[in-house]
Design a protein around this motif. Sequence first.
Motif, PDB file in Angstrom:
ATOM      1  N   ILE A  52       0.857  -1.187   0.000  1.00  0.00           N
ATOM      2  CA  ILE A  52       0.000   0.000   0.000  1.00  0.00           C
ATOM      3  C   ILE A  52       0.891   1.234   0.000  1.00  0.00           C
ATOM      4  O   ILE A  52       1.861   1.305   0.753  1.00  0.00           O
ATOM      5  N   THR A  53       0.552   2.190  -0.834  1.00  0.00           N
ATOM      6  CA  THR A  53       1.326   3.423  -0.903  1.00  0.00           C
ATOM      7  C   THR A  53       1.441   4.087   0.471  1.00  0.00           C
ATOM      8  O   THR A  53       0.498   4.056   1.265  1.00  0.00           O
ATOM      9  N   GLU A  54       2.586   4.683   0.742  1.00  0.00           N
ATOM     10  CA  GLU A  54       2.798   5.380   2.011  1.00  0.00           C
ATOM     11  C   GLU A  54       1.826   6.542   2.193  1.00  0.00           C
ATOM     12  O   GLU A  54       1.525   6.928   3.329  1.00  0.00           O
ATOM     13  N   ASP A  55       1.311   7.100   1.095  1.00  0.00           N
ATOM     14  CA  ASP A  55       0.322   8.185   1.191  1.00  0.00           C
ATOM     15  C   ASP A  55      -0.913   7.762   1.994  1.00  0.00           C
ATOM     16  O   ASP A  55      -1.566   8.589   2.614  1.00  0.00           O
ATOM     17  N   PHE A  56      -1.219   6.475   1.963  1.00  0.00           N
ATOM     18  CA  PHE A  56      -2.351   5.943   2.715  1.00  0.00           C
ATOM     19  C   PHE A  56      -2.183   6.246   4.208  1.00  0.00           C
ATOM     20  O   PHE A  56      -3.150   6.545   4.902  1.00  0.00           O
ATOM     21  N   PHE A  57      -0.949   6.166   4.693  1.00  0.00           N
ATOM     22  CA  PHE A  57      -0.667   6.318   6.114  1.00  0.00           C
ATOM     23  C   PHE A  57      -0.423   7.774   6.526  1.00  0.00           C
ATOM     24  O   PHE A  57      -0.183   8.063   7.687  1.00  0.00           O
ATOM     25  N   GLU A  58      -0.486   8.688   5.570  1.00  0.00           N
ATOM     26  CA  GLU A  58      -0.462  10.130   5.835  1.00  0.00           C
ATOM     27  C   GLU A  58      -1.915  10.588   5.814  1.00  0.00           C
ATOM     28  O   GLU A  58      -2.481  10.855   4.750  1.00  0.00           O
ATOM     29  N   LEU A  59      -2.537  10.658   6.975  1.00  0.00           N
ATOM     30  CA  LEU A  59      -3.982  10.904   7.026  1.00  0.00           C
ATOM     31  C   LEU A  59      -4.385  12.221   6.380  1.00  0.00           C
ATOM     32  O   LEU A  59      -5.503  12.340   5.880  1.00  0.00           O
ATOM     33  N   ARG A  60      -3.497  13.184   6.350  1.00  0.00           N
ATOM     34  CA  ARG A  60      -3.852  14.480   5.740  1.00  0.00           C
ATOM     35  C   ARG A  60      -4.123  14.356   4.240  1.00  0.00           C
ATOM     36  O   ARG A  60      -4.784  15.213   3.669  1.00  0.00           O
ATOM     37  N   THR A  61      -3.651  13.292   3.596  1.00  0.00           N
ATOM     38  CA  THR A  61      -3.939  13.091   2.167  1.00  0.00           C
ATOM     39  C   THR A  61      -5.379  12.646   1.945  1.00  0.00           C
ATOM     40  O   THR A  61      -5.873  12.703   0.824  1.00  0.00           O
ATOM     41  N   LYS A  62      -6.021  12.146   2.992  1.00  0.00           N
ATOM     42  CA  LYS A  62      -7.398  11.635   2.960  1.00  0.00           C
ATOM     43  C   LYS A  62      -7.539  10.356   2.143  1.00  0.00           C
ATOM     44  O   LYS A  62      -8.648   9.878   1.921  1.00  0.00           O
ATOM     45  N   LEU A  63      -6.421   9.788   1.690  1.00  0.00           N
ATOM     46  CA  LEU A  63      -6.480   8.571   0.887  1.00  0.00           C
ATOM     47  C   LEU A  63      -7.024   7.401   1.702  1.00  0.00           C
ATOM     48  O   LEU A  63      -7.855   6.632   1.204  1.00  0.00           O
ATOM     49  N   ALA A  64      -6.582   7.259   2.948  1.00  0.00           N
ATOM     50  CA  ALA A  64      -7.080   6.160   3.787  1.00  0.00           C
ATOM     51  C   ALA A  64      -8.594   6.261   3.944  1.00  0.00           C
ATOM     52  O   ALA A  64      -9.307   5.263   3.779  1.00  0.00           O
ATOM     53  N   GLY A  65      -9.080   7.443   4.244  1.00  0.00           N
ATOM     54  CA  GLY A  65     -10.524   7.627   4.398  1.00  0.00           C
ATOM     55  C   GLY A  65     -11.294   7.324   3.129  1.00  0.00           C
ATOM     56  O   GLY A  65     -12.331   6.660   3.166  1.00  0.00           O
ATOM     57  N   ASP A  66     -10.775   7.783   2.000  1.00  0.00           N
ATOM     58  CA  ASP A  66     -11.445   7.537   0.719  1.00  0.00           C
ATOM     59  C   ASP A  66     -11.478   6.045   0.387  1.00  0.00           C
ATOM     60  O   ASP A  66     -12.500   5.521  -0.064  1.00  0.00           O
ATOM     61  N   ILE A  67     -10.349   5.374   0.616  1.00  0.00           N
ATOM     62  CA  ILE A  67     -10.278   3.939   0.304  1.00  0.00           C
ATOM     63  C   ILE A  67     -11.166   3.139   1.253  1.00  0.00           C
ATOM     64  O   ILE A  67     -11.947   2.280   0.815  1.00  0.00           O
ATOM     65  N   LEU A  68     -11.065   3.417   2.544  1.00  0.00           N
ATOM     66  CA  LEU A  68     -11.874   2.659   3.501  1.00  0.00           C
ATOM     67  C   LEU A  68     -13.366   2.928   3.311  1.00  0.00           C
ATOM     68  O   LEU A  68     -14.186   2.041   3.565  1.00  0.00           O
ATOM     69  N   GLN A  69     -13.727   4.104   2.826  1.00  0.00           N
ATOM     70  CA  GLN A  69     -15.132   4.373   2.516  1.00  0.00           C
ATOM     71  C   GLN A  69     -15.618   3.462   1.389  1.00  0.00           C
ATOM     72  O   GLN A  69     -16.747   2.954   1.428  1.00  0.00           O
ATOM     73  N   LYS A  70     -14.771   3.220   0.401  1.00  0.00           N
ATOM     74  CA  LYS A  70     -15.143   2.299  -0.693  1.00  0.00           C
ATOM     75  C   LYS A  70     -15.313   0.881  -0.161  1.00  0.00           C
ATOM     76  O   LYS A  70     -16.250   0.173  -0.539  1.00  0.00           O
ATOM     77  N   PHE A  71     -14.401   0.470   0.727  1.00  0.00           N
ATOM     78  CA  PHE A  71     -14.534  -0.864   1.323  1.00  0.00           C
ATOM     79  C   PHE A  71     -15.856  -0.965   2.091  1.00  0.00           C
ATOM     80  O   PHE A  71     -16.541  -1.976   2.020  1.00  0.00           O
ATOM     81  N   THR A  72     -16.221   0.091   2.796  1.00  0.00           N
ATOM     82  CA  THR A  72     -17.486   0.110   3.529  1.00  0.00           C
ATOM     83  C   THR A  72     -18.665   0.053   2.566  1.00  0.00           C
ATOM     84  O   THR A  72     -19.594  -0.736   2.746  1.00  0.00           O
ATOM     85  N   ASN A  73     -18.633   0.879   1.526  1.00  0.00           N
ATOM     86  CA  ASN A  73     -19.730   0.920   0.552  1.00  0.00           C
ATOM     87  C   ASN A  73     -19.973  -0.437  -0.092  1.00  0.00           C
ATOM     88  O   ASN A  73     -21.119  -0.811  -0.345  1.00  0.00           O
ATOM     89  N   TYR A  74     -18.892  -1.162  -0.388  1.00  0.00           N
ATOM     90  CA  TYR A  74     -19.011  -2.451  -1.070  1.00  0.00           C
ATOM     91  C   TYR A  74     -19.003  -3.628  -0.101  1.00  0.00           C
ATOM     92  O   TYR A  74     -18.927  -4.785  -0.530  1.00  0.00           O
ATOM     93  N   GLU A  75     -19.082  -3.327   1.209  1.00  0.00           N
ATOM     94  CA  GLU A  75     -19.161  -4.344   2.251  1.00  0.00           C
ATOM     95  C   GLU A  75     -18.017  -5.348   2.173  1.00  0.00           C
ATOM     96  O   GLU A  75     -18.217  -6.561   2.261  1.00  0.00           O
ATOM     97  N   VAL A  76     -16.813  -4.817   2.021  1.00  0.00           N
ATOM     98  CA  VAL A  76     -15.597  -5.632   1.994  1.00  0.00           C
ATOM     99  C   VAL A  76     -14.792  -5.296   3.240  1.00  0.00           C
ATOM    100  O   VAL A  76     -14.604  -4.130   3.564  1.00  0.00           O
ATOM    101  N   LYS A  77     -14.338  -6.335   3.936  1.00  0.00           N
ATOM    102  CA  LYS A  77     -13.528  -6.149   5.140  1.00  0.00           C
ATOM    103  C   LYS A  77     -12.054  -6.237   4.756  1.00  0.00           C
ATOM    104  O   LYS A  77     -11.696  -6.918   3.797  1.00  0.00           O
ATOM    105  N   LEU A  78     -11.212  -5.541   5.517  1.00  0.00           N
ATOM    106  CA  LEU A  78      -9.803  -5.428   5.155  1.00  0.00           C
ATOM    107  C   LEU A  78      -8.913  -5.577   6.376  1.00  0.00           C
ATOM    108  O   LEU A  78      -9.187  -4.993   7.421  1.00  0.00           O
ATOM    109  N   ALA A  79      -7.841  -6.346   6.201  1.00  0.00           N
ATOM    110  CA  ALA A  79      -6.780  -6.402   7.203  1.00  0.00           C
ATOM    111  C   ALA A  79      -5.472  -6.034   6.507  1.00  0.00           C
ATOM    112  O   ALA A  79      -5.168  -6.549   5.432  1.00  0.00           O
ATOM    113  N   VAL A  80      -4.747  -5.124   7.123  1.00  0.00           N
ATOM    114  CA  VAL A  80      -3.431  -4.723   6.638  1.00  0.00           C
ATOM    115  C   VAL A  80      -2.422  -5.269   7.639  1.00  0.00           C
ATOM    116  O   VAL A  80      -2.527  -5.003   8.841  1.00  0.00           O
ATOM    117  N   VAL A  81      -1.454  -6.034   7.138  1.00  0.00           N
ATOM    118  CA  VAL A  81      -0.471  -6.679   7.999  1.00  0.00           C
ATOM    119  C   VAL A  81       0.882  -5.999   7.830  1.00  0.00           C
ATOM    120  O   VAL A  81       1.354  -5.828   6.702  1.00  0.00           O
TER     121      VAL A  81
END
Length: 122
Positions: A52-81
């Motif tokens: 996963i791109t490091e931008d995901f872990f920079e919350l100010r980019t909002k990428l994590a929120g945007d991606i996790l919102q898609k996972f929520t919308n499509y009812e997909v669960k995610l684990a990042v190891v």
Amino acid sequence: MNMTIDRRGASKVAVIDGEGIVIADVQDALDLMASARYNGDAHKLLIRKANITEDFFELRTKLAGDILQKFTNYEVKLAVVGDFSGYDSKSLRDFIYECNQGSRFFFLSDETEALDALHAAD
């Protein structure tokens, strides 16, 4: 990128393994979800932090929120190891803590623990 399906009873987790970045943006996340559903009939995904791109872990980019919102919308669960101890951001630590308290998103250091969490989440 390789995808294998980990099964426990009726629960299926698509385990993503590969070199380099697999999720660089929202479209990559959508493509990965679609691939897991189409190829493995899975609505749960496990991916390594390194994929996963490091931008995901920079919350100010909002990428994590945007991606996790898609996972929520499509009812997909995610684990990042991976190892998240190297981040000094209190906001990110709080975000990870809150995700791990729920049953939709997990940020864990151990693959077995991540699979257990995903298989238990319905």
